[in-house]
Write an enzyme that holds these catalytic residues in place. Structure first.
Site, PDB file in Angstrom:
ATOM      1  N   MET A  30       0.837  -1.201   0.000  1.00  0.00           N
ATOM      2  CA  MET A  30       0.000   0.000   0.000  1.00  0.00           C
ATOM      3  C   MET A  30       0.880   1.262   0.000  1.00  0.00           C
ATOM      4  O   MET A  30       0.401   2.362   0.268  1.00  0.00           O
ATOM      5  CB  MET A  30      -0.926   0.008   1.214  1.00  0.00           C
ATOM      6  CG  MET A  30      -1.894  -1.175   1.200  1.00  0.00           C
ATOM      7  SD  MET A  30      -3.410  -0.895   2.101  1.00  0.00           S
ATOM      8  CE  MET A  30      -2.783  -0.590   3.738  1.00  0.00           C
ATOM      9  N   HIS A  34       8.992   1.352   3.361  1.00  0.00           N
ATOM     10  CA  HIS A  34      10.020   1.334   4.403  1.00  0.00           C
ATOM     11  C   HIS A  34      10.841   0.053   4.229  1.00  0.00           C
ATOM     12  O   HIS A  34      10.610  -0.706   3.266  1.00  0.00           O
ATOM     13  CB  HIS A  34       9.388   1.427   5.794  1.00  0.00           C
ATOM     14  CG  HIS A  34       8.313   0.410   6.040  1.00  0.00           C
ATOM     15  ND1 HIS A  34       8.569  -0.941   6.132  1.00  0.00           N
ATOM     16  CD2 HIS A  34       6.968   0.542   6.169  1.00  0.00           C
ATOM     17  CE1 HIS A  34       7.439  -1.592   6.343  1.00  0.00           C
ATOM     18  NE2 HIS A  34       6.434  -0.726   6.357  1.00  0.00           N
ATOM     19  N   GLY A  36      10.812  -2.761   5.579  1.00  0.00           N
ATOM     20  CA  GLY A  36      10.059  -4.017   5.519  1.00  0.00           C
ATOM     21  C   GLY A  36       9.711  -4.344   4.071  1.00  0.00           C
ATOM     22  O   GLY A  36       9.949  -5.461   3.587  1.00  0.00           O
ATOM     23  N   HIS A  37       9.185  -3.343   3.365  1.00  0.00           N
ATOM     24  CA  HIS A  37       8.858  -3.547   1.945  1.00  0.00           C
ATOM     25  C   HIS A  37      10.128  -3.850   1.140  1.00  0.00           C
ATOM     26  O   HIS A  37      10.138  -4.696   0.248  1.00  0.00           O
ATOM     27  CB  HIS A  37       8.205  -2.294   1.362  1.00  0.00           C
ATOM     28  CG  HIS A  37       6.933  -1.869   2.036  1.00  0.00           C
ATOM     29  ND1 HIS A  37       6.840  -0.716   2.790  1.00  0.00           N
ATOM     30  CD2 HIS A  37       5.707  -2.437   2.079  1.00  0.00           C
ATOM     31  CE1 HIS A  37       5.606  -0.584   3.250  1.00  0.00           C
ATOM     32  NE2 HIS A  37       4.891  -1.620   2.849  1.00  0.00           N
ATOM     33  N   GLN A  61     -10.357  -2.913   1.781  1.00  0.00           N
ATOM     34  CA  GLN A  61      -9.934  -3.530   3.045  1.00  0.00           C
ATOM     35  C   GLN A  61     -10.001  -2.569   4.223  1.00  0.00           C
ATOM     36  O   GLN A  61      -9.531  -2.898   5.309  1.00  0.00           O
ATOM     37  CB  GLN A  61      -8.540  -4.145   2.901  1.00  0.00           C
ATOM     38  CG  GLN A  61      -7.398  -3.164   2.735  1.00  0.00           C
ATOM     39  CD  GLN A  61      -6.095  -3.866   2.398  1.00  0.00           C
ATOM     40  OE1 GLN A  61      -5.937  -4.430   1.320  1.00  0.00           O
ATOM     41  NE2 GLN A  61      -5.140  -3.857   3.320  1.00  0.00           N
ATOM     42  N   SER A 186       4.180   1.548   7.977  1.00  0.00           N
ATOM     43  CA  SER A 186       3.855   2.862   7.397  1.00  0.00           C
ATOM     44  C   SER A 186       3.122   3.716   8.421  1.00  0.00           C
ATOM     45  O   SER A 186       3.183   4.940   8.379  1.00  0.00           O
ATOM     46  CB  SER A 186       2.976   2.683   6.158  1.00  0.00           C
ATOM     47  OG  SER A 186       3.577   1.794   5.243  1.00  0.00           O
TER      48      SER A 186
HETATM   49  P1  AMP Z   1       1.489  -2.796   3.498  1.00  0.00           P
HETATM   50  O1  AMP Z   1       2.054  -1.785   2.556  1.00  0.00           O
HETATM   51  O2  AMP Z   1       1.527  -2.363   4.918  1.00  0.00           O
HETATM   52  O3  AMP Z   1       0.160  -3.343   3.051  1.00  0.00           O
HETATM   53  O4  AMP Z   1       2.477  -4.037   3.443  1.00  0.00           O
HETATM   54  C1  AMP Z   1       2.821  -4.637   2.230  1.00  0.00           C
HETATM   55  C2  AMP Z   1       3.619  -5.882   2.503  1.00  0.00           C
HETATM   56  O5  AMP Z   1       4.774  -5.549   3.277  1.00  0.00           O
HETATM   57  C3  AMP Z   1       2.845  -6.922   3.328  1.00  0.00           C
HETATM   58  O6  AMP Z   1       3.160  -8.212   2.846  1.00  0.00           O
HETATM   59  C4  AMP Z   1       3.392  -6.720   4.717  1.00  0.00           C
HETATM   60  O7  AMP Z   1       3.324  -7.865   5.523  1.00  0.00           O
HETATM   61  C5  AMP Z   1       4.837  -6.370   4.417  1.00  0.00           C
HETATM   62  N1  AMP Z   1       5.427  -5.662   5.538  1.00  0.00           N
HETATM   63  C6  AMP Z   1       4.951  -4.545   6.163  1.00  0.00           C
HETATM   64  N2  AMP Z   1       5.739  -4.208   7.196  1.00  0.00           N
HETATM   65  C7  AMP Z   1       6.729  -5.133   7.242  1.00  0.00           C
HETATM   66  C8  AMP Z   1       7.858  -5.346   8.095  1.00  0.00           C
HETATM   67  N3  AMP Z   1       8.123  -4.533   9.111  1.00  0.00           N
HETATM   68  N4  AMP Z   1       8.652  -6.404   7.838  1.00  0.00           N
HETATM   69  C9  AMP Z   1       8.390  -7.249   6.805  1.00  0.00           C
HETATM   70  N5  AMP Z   1       7.351  -7.092   5.970  1.00  0.00           N
HETATM   71  C10 AMP Z   1       6.530  -6.061   6.180  1.00  0.00           C
END
Ligand code: AMP
Length: 283
Positions: A30, A34, A36-37, A61, A186
């Site tokens: 989304m 950061h 994680g992504h 969602q 995020s």
């Molecule tokens: P989001 O943009 O928050 O929907 O996350 C997109 C993808 O990044 C999803 O598969 C999340 O699980 C993953 N994600 C978000 N934060 C982290 C993190 N701190 N470590 C690993 N993966 C992450």
């Protein structure tokens, strides 16, 4: 890096990659990227010829009183980060093109969505399944990458892909954390200075709870340890603290199953989630 907003442009690029015999690694997000992504991209980069990332703040969602409108967005910064991470194609569709009409057919997550975030955010995982169905069909990935930070989402998507024979492999990527243990998110930008200092206690509390469970094998006591640590050390309000089997997410913790201790905490402007998973060897 190729940048596309329109579905047809995406499809042309996917077709070209397929015709060239390339494997496709897909990282749905989304945005407001950061580390994680970036970790998901790194794994996708290592295991595939062509890496596609999507950035789409998926309205399906979000509940009516949730943070869809104020979810952080910065496409310019995200684009730079995606280039640096080695993404080959960035897809950032608009909601109008993703959901042009409602044909009345819905996809419903199963019992795995009755607990944790699914219980506090009714319909959330149905909306996740809606968008991933569309994205999987459009991107035709060989492998898709999801973070364990959103462990319930990962578990539900794995079940969906297995039960409905999506021709792709789901890859789990470990949670990336700040140095003090706070899971990268995020939504961390919404924490006040004081809350940001308190937030790493969530991870500590989960660890304490799991250690207690390993010692005593008492789920209720273990969750209490976690609850008390969060309540004593933060100004947040606990949404849930639960110890369940993983990935089926039931209370049946017997016979050598992996387990998850998962937490959601409301701070003033952000609801944070975190978890730890122990496999059946206790690791
Ligand atoms: P989001 O943009 O928050 O929907 O996350 C997109 C993808 O990044 C999803 O598969 C999340 O699980 C993953 N994600 C978000 N934060 C982290 C993190 N701190 N470590 C690993 N993966 C992450």
């Amino acid at each position: 890096m190729i940048q596309v907003q329109l579905i047809n442009d995406l499809k042309e690029n996917v077709k070209a990659a397929k015709q060239a015999g390339k494997s496709i690694g897909f990282v749905p997000t989304m945005g407001f990227l950061h580390e994680g992504h970036m970790s998901l991209v790194k794994h996708a980069r290592e295991e595939n010829d062509f890496v596609i990332m999507s950035i789409f703040v998926n309205p399906a969602q979000f509940g009516p009183n949730e943070d869809l409108d104020r979810y952080p967005r910065d496409l310019e910064r995200d684009t730079k980060m995606a280039v640096e991470a080695g993404v080959d194609l960035l897809f950032f569709p608009q909601a109008e093109e993703m959901y042009p009409q409602d044909g009345g057919i819905t996809i419903r997550a199963g019992a795995q969505a009755d607990v944790l975030c699914g219980a506090s955010r009714p319909g959330h995982f149905d909306g996740v399944l809606k968008v991933v169905t569309k994205l999987f069909h459009l991107v035709e990935p060989t492998k898709v990458y999801f973070g364990q930070k959103d462990a319930q989402q990962l578990a539900i998507i794995e079940t969906y892909v297995r039960d409905y024979n999506f021709p792709l492999e789901v890859r789990r990527v470990p949670t990336v954390r700040e140095e003090d243990g706070l899971a990268k998110s995020s939504r961390n930008v919404f924490l006040s200075e004081k809350e940001r200092v308190e937030a790493p206690l969530i991870q500590q509390a989960i660890q304490m709870g799991l250690e207690d469970y390993q010692k005593n094998q008492d789920a209720e006591k273990a969750t209490l340890v976690t609850i008390q640590h969060i309540e004593n050390g933060t100004s947040g309000n606990i949404d849930y603290v639960e110890l369940l089997s993983y990935p089926d997410l039931t209370n049946n913790l017997s016979n050598n199953k992996s387990i998850i201790l998962a937490v959601a905490v409301f701070f003033e402007k952000a609801r944070l989630i975190d978890n730890l998973i122990l496999n059946n060897k206790g690791e």
